[in-house]
Write an enzyme that holds these catalytic residues in place. Structure first.
Site, mmCIF file in Angstrom:
data_model
loop_
_atom_site.group_PDB
_atom_site.id
_atom_site.type_symbol
_atom_site.label_atom_id
_atom_site.label_comp_id
_atom_site.label_asym_id
_atom_site.label_seq_id
_atom_site.Cartn_x
_atom_site.Cartn_y
_atom_site.Cartn_z
ATOM 1 N N ARG A 51 62.089 76.116 41.671
ATOM 2 C CA ARG A 51 60.449 75.355 40.663
ATOM 3 C C ARG A 51 59.668 74.906 41.177
ATOM 4 O O ARG A 51 59.808 74.182 42.277
ATOM 5 C CB ARG A 51 62.230 73.728 40.190
ATOM 6 C CG ARG A 51 61.002 72.971 39.408
ATOM 7 C CD ARG A 51 60.991 71.374 38.868
ATOM 8 N NE ARG A 51 62.400 72.369 38.143
ATOM 9 C CZ ARG A 51 63.313 70.597 38.679
ATOM 10 N NH1 ARG A 51 63.252 69.894 38.996
ATOM 11 N NH2 ARG A 51 64.786 70.591 38.514
ATOM 12 N N ASP B 101 66.307 69.013 43.797
ATOM 13 C CA ASP B 101 65.302 68.711 43.386
ATOM 14 C C ASP B 101 64.620 68.659 44.997
ATOM 15 O O ASP B 101 64.911 67.422 46.081
ATOM 16 C CB ASP B 101 65.346 66.898 42.713
ATOM 17 C CG ASP B 101 65.156 67.197 41.553
ATOM 18 O OD1 ASP B 101 65.016 69.090 40.910
ATOM 19 O OD2 ASP B 101 66.274 66.581 40.255
#
Length: 324
Positions: free
Chosen positions: A201, A151
């Site tokens: 992402r 992330d």
């Protein structure tokens, strides 16, 4: 952007955090959007979602470890999580087709993977230390045929994160990252990911960043997001399109139809408990949908950033309390 700033600054106040954490009034709200305190709690929820045709990304919440010992404990927790996933029902394939390119070949996409932050691996204790820990985690994941996504955190960490990913990717293609459309640097970073064919992402971005670093106008952030998503859909390796905005989803679906992009080549990603109606709609329409499933007791920073990322999420949350 004013609402986002207000949410982040208010949430950072000690008395506000204490109220949200301790008040019984907030407990149902938190449990609605956090899968539980333990990996086993998360796997129970994951199993039910997989039965419905969704894929899962587990995130044991926490960031910015401050000591070597804390970092090692976080890495060990994720290694345990990978082992528990491998022994659970969550490894069974989802019927819907989803494939990604891996070193020139096509492979099926894992049903349940994990997301982690490099600050959990010890990035604040040094890049070399974090990379060593990260490699150890990736080595185990590779042996279990699983995937670990990093992330993205605040902009102070962006360059360091991408550098570490570039270092490890030749040995461990079972990793990927997240890019934030509101950062001015993101178009160049997207090209790097496309060149590497690293799974990426795309999100809008939820950290409070200065104007010199990030776009401030919501409409411009949205436009940057759509453009980034379209580039990844055309040229990326199994990109993850992370949004709860139905208008953006409809625009991207029209783009997919126009460009004849196979639905197996990408996935939508949405947060557990947010826009379940949209998740189910996309699932019914044959799109791949992965639910980002947070767990653990360090949920407060995550929770507040999700509200700040799109203040309308607060409306979705309140509405979800009354409608399943």
């Amino acid at each position: 952007m004013l609402a986002r700033t207000l949410i982040l600054k208010t949430a950072a106040l000690g008395p506000v955090e204490k109220l949200v954490r301790k008040s019984f009034l907030f407990r149902p709200l938190v449990r609605r959007f956090i899968a539980g305190d333990t990996v086993q709690d998360g796997l129970v929820v994951a199993d039910e979602l997989i039965k419905q045709g969704f894929r899962i990304s587990l995130d044991y919440l926490g960031e910015n470890t401050t000591t070597v010992e804390e970092s090692r404990a976080a890495v060990d927790a994720y290694m345990t999580m990978l082992g528990e996933i491998a022994e659970s029902n969550c490894t069974r394939p989802v019927e819907r087709r989803a494939i990604y390119a891996s070193q020139g070949s096509e492979k099926p996409v894992e049903t349940c993977n994990v997301s982690i932050k490099l600050t959990q691996c010890g990035l604040d204790q040094g890049d070399g230390f974090a990379e060593k820990n990260f490699r150890e985690l990736l080595d185990l994941a590779k042996s279990l045929d699983n995937f670990v996504r990093i992330d993205m955190e605040g902009s102070d960490y962006t360059e360091r994160t991408i550098k570490i990913l570039e270092n490890v990717f030749p040995s461990f293609p079972n990793t990927g990252t997240v890019l934030q459309s509101y950062l001015h640097r993101t178009p160049n970073d997207i090209q790097k990911m496309i060149d590497l064919q690293m799974r990426t992402r795309i999100v809008k971005g939820a950290y409070l960043e200065p104007e010199k670093v990030a776009i401030q106008d919501k409409k411009l952030v949205d436009r940057a997001y759509v453009e980034a998503a379209q580039r990844l859909m055309l040229e990326g390796n199994f990109p993850a399109i992370a949004t709860h905005d139905a208008k953006i989803v409809d625009e991207l679906n029209a783009f997919v139809a126009e460009k004849r992009i196979d639905k197996s080549r990408f996935e939508y990603q949405m947060l557990f408990g947010i826009r379940r109606d949209l998740q189910q709609r996309l699932n019914n329409e044959g799109y791949n949908v992965r639910v980002y499933l947070p767990l653990g007791d360090s949920w407060y920073p995550y929770f507040t950033r999700r509200l700040a990322e799109r203040p309308a999420n607060a409306f979705f949350i309140l509405k979800s309390l009354f409608h399943r």
